[in-house]
Design a protein around this motif. Structure first.
Motif, PDB file in Angstrom:
ATOM      1  N   ARG A  58      29.218  34.259  45.232  1.00 17.10           N
ATOM      2  CA  ARG A  58      29.576  33.283  46.268  1.00 17.10           C
ATOM      3  C   ARG A  58      29.986  33.973  47.580  1.00 17.10           C
ATOM      4  O   ARG A  58      30.065  33.325  48.616  1.00 17.10           O
ATOM      5  CB  ARG A  58      30.658  32.322  45.755  1.00 17.10           C
ATOM      6  N   ASP A  59      30.269  35.285  47.525  1.00 14.98           N
ATOM      7  CA  ASP A  59      30.628  36.024  48.755  1.00 14.98           C
ATOM      8  C   ASP A  59      29.420  36.725  49.358  1.00 14.98           C
ATOM      9  O   ASP A  59      29.545  37.534  50.270  1.00 14.98           O
ATOM     10  CB  ASP A  59      31.689  37.098  48.448  1.00 14.98           C
ATOM     11  N   GLN A 112      17.662  29.273  47.200  1.00 14.32           N
ATOM     12  CA  GLN A 112      17.631  29.600  48.639  1.00 14.32           C
ATOM     13  C   GLN A 112      16.190  29.709  49.138  1.00 14.32           C
ATOM     14  O   GLN A 112      15.870  29.300  50.249  1.00 14.32           O
ATOM     15  CB  GLN A 112      18.378  30.906  48.906  1.00 14.32           C
ATOM     16  N   ASN A 140      25.756  39.263  54.731  1.00 15.53           N
ATOM     17  CA  ASN A 140      27.040  38.891  55.334  1.00 15.53           C
ATOM     18  C   ASN A 140      27.098  39.253  56.818  1.00 15.53           C
ATOM     19  O   ASN A 140      28.055  39.871  57.288  1.00 15.53           O
ATOM     20  CB  ASN A 140      28.201  39.527  54.556  1.00 15.53           C
ATOM     21  N   HIS A 147      26.172  36.382  51.393  1.00 15.91           N
ATOM     22  CA  HIS A 147      25.423  35.450  52.248  1.00 15.91           C
ATOM     23  C   HIS A 147      24.233  36.185  52.851  1.00 15.91           C
ATOM     24  O   HIS A 147      24.398  37.195  53.530  1.00 15.91           O
ATOM     25  CB  HIS A 147      26.336  34.877  53.337  1.00 15.91           C
ATOM     26  N   GLU A 201      20.057  31.392  41.838  1.00 19.04           N
ATOM     27  CA  GLU A 201      20.573  31.244  43.202  1.00 19.04           C
ATOM     28  C   GLU A 201      19.515  31.628  44.248  1.00 19.04           C
ATOM     29  O   GLU A 201      19.331  30.944  45.249  1.00 19.04           O
ATOM     30  CB  GLU A 201      21.845  32.115  43.350  1.00 19.04           C
ATOM     31  N   SER A 250      20.587  36.176  55.059  1.00 18.11           N
ATOM     32  CA  SER A 250      19.826  35.448  56.078  1.00 18.11           C
ATOM     33  C   SER A 250      18.762  36.378  56.650  1.00 18.11           C
ATOM     34  O   SER A 250      18.783  37.596  56.404  1.00 18.11           O
ATOM     35  CB  SER A 250      20.759  34.948  57.188  1.00 18.11           C
ATOM     36  N   TYR A 300      24.722  45.129  47.834  1.00 21.76           N
ATOM     37  CA  TYR A 300      26.099  44.629  47.734  1.00 21.76           C
ATOM     38  C   TYR A 300      26.758  45.197  46.464  1.00 21.76           C
ATOM     39  O   TYR A 300      27.879  45.683  46.500  1.00 21.76           O
ATOM     40  CB  TYR A 300      26.098  43.092  47.719  1.00 21.76           C
TER      41      TYR A 300
END
Ligand code: DC
Length: 229
Positions: free
Chosen positions: A66-67, A119, A86, A69, A115, A71, A44
């Motif tokens: 915060r932008d 997670q 994202n 994401h 952070e 997974s 990113y």
């Protein structure tokens, strides 16, 4: 049999993920690659021009976090878990030399680690996971039932990594790979937050002279011993 958390830490390219994936496969546990998360944050930063030389611009990264994401989704064809940034599958891009070269400074930033650790802990809440990384047994899951610390000689690790990269079509040399591994290990071991180190209660596995099947057998034995207690 009780459900456990298995924490696997160790140096770069020492075969942690091969070990973790195989253990997850035979036990039916979920495999989580914590390094992939730091790699995806690094990708990113590269894509959004957040690097200032070798390190990212802390203030802008703090805002950008915060932008970001992250997974994981299982690829139905291979059965393997893949990383999404994202909503985009970045599994291949995060394994490039460019990302490998930039990831350690990103992973050394305290608020990034805070952070990611949050997670990772959420992903392990239900137990039944095998997670690999650098601080899993020390910071993320200090109460993990089974902790392993994996290592191998730098030359052997560099040779294995070179073979992996060459198979993927990346052109690089043994010297370049060895340099990257040593640099990452140095940054990872000397950073202030969550440095790479063996948890006091971790079992050391030096796989320099072990075949993959010998390694897998050893790890499964340790797992079964603890699961039956
Ligand atoms: O395991 P890997 O090579 O994919 O990890 C990429 C980088 O991320 C590595 O330089 C160390 C860092 N990392 C970390 O600091 N903490 C973790 N739990 C996992 C990886």
């Amino acid at each position: 049999m009780k459900k456990m958390v298995v924490a696997i830490d160790g140096h770069s390219s020492c075969g942690k993920s091969t070990m973790a994936k195989e253990l997850a496969r035979v036990t039916g546990y979920t495999y989580i690659d914590s390094g992939a998360m730091y790699r995806a944050v690094t990708l990113y930063c590269l894509e959004h021009g957040l690097f200032k030389g070798d390190a990212p611009d802390g203030e802008n990264l703090r805002k950008a976090l915060r932008d970001i994401h992250l997974s994981f989704q299982t690829n139905p064809e291979t059965g393997r878990s893949e990383t999404y940034l994202n909503g985009r599958n970045v599994e291949k891009e995060i394994r490039s030399m460019e990302v490998a070269d930039k990831v350690s400074p990103v992973a050394a930033i305290g608020f990034v680690r805070e952070e990611m650790v949050k997670q990772q802990q959420a992903l392990g809440r239900e137990k039944g996971i095998v997670m690999d990384g650098r601080d899993i047994g020390t910071v993320v899951f200090p109460n993990a039932e089974l902790k392993l610390f994996v290592t191998a000689s730098p030359e052997i690790r560099a040779q294995r990594r070179l073979e992996e990269l060459t198979a993927k079509g990346e052109s690089t040399t043994l010297e370049e790979v060895l340099h990257n591994l040593s640099k990452r290990d140095r940054i990872d071991s000397t950073r202030k937050d969550g440095p790479l180190k063996k948890a006091v209660d971790a079992i050391v596995i030096d796989n320099s002279n072990l075949s993959i099947s010998e390694q897998n057998r050893k790890v499964l034995e340790l797992f079964e011993e603890i699961a039956q207690k």
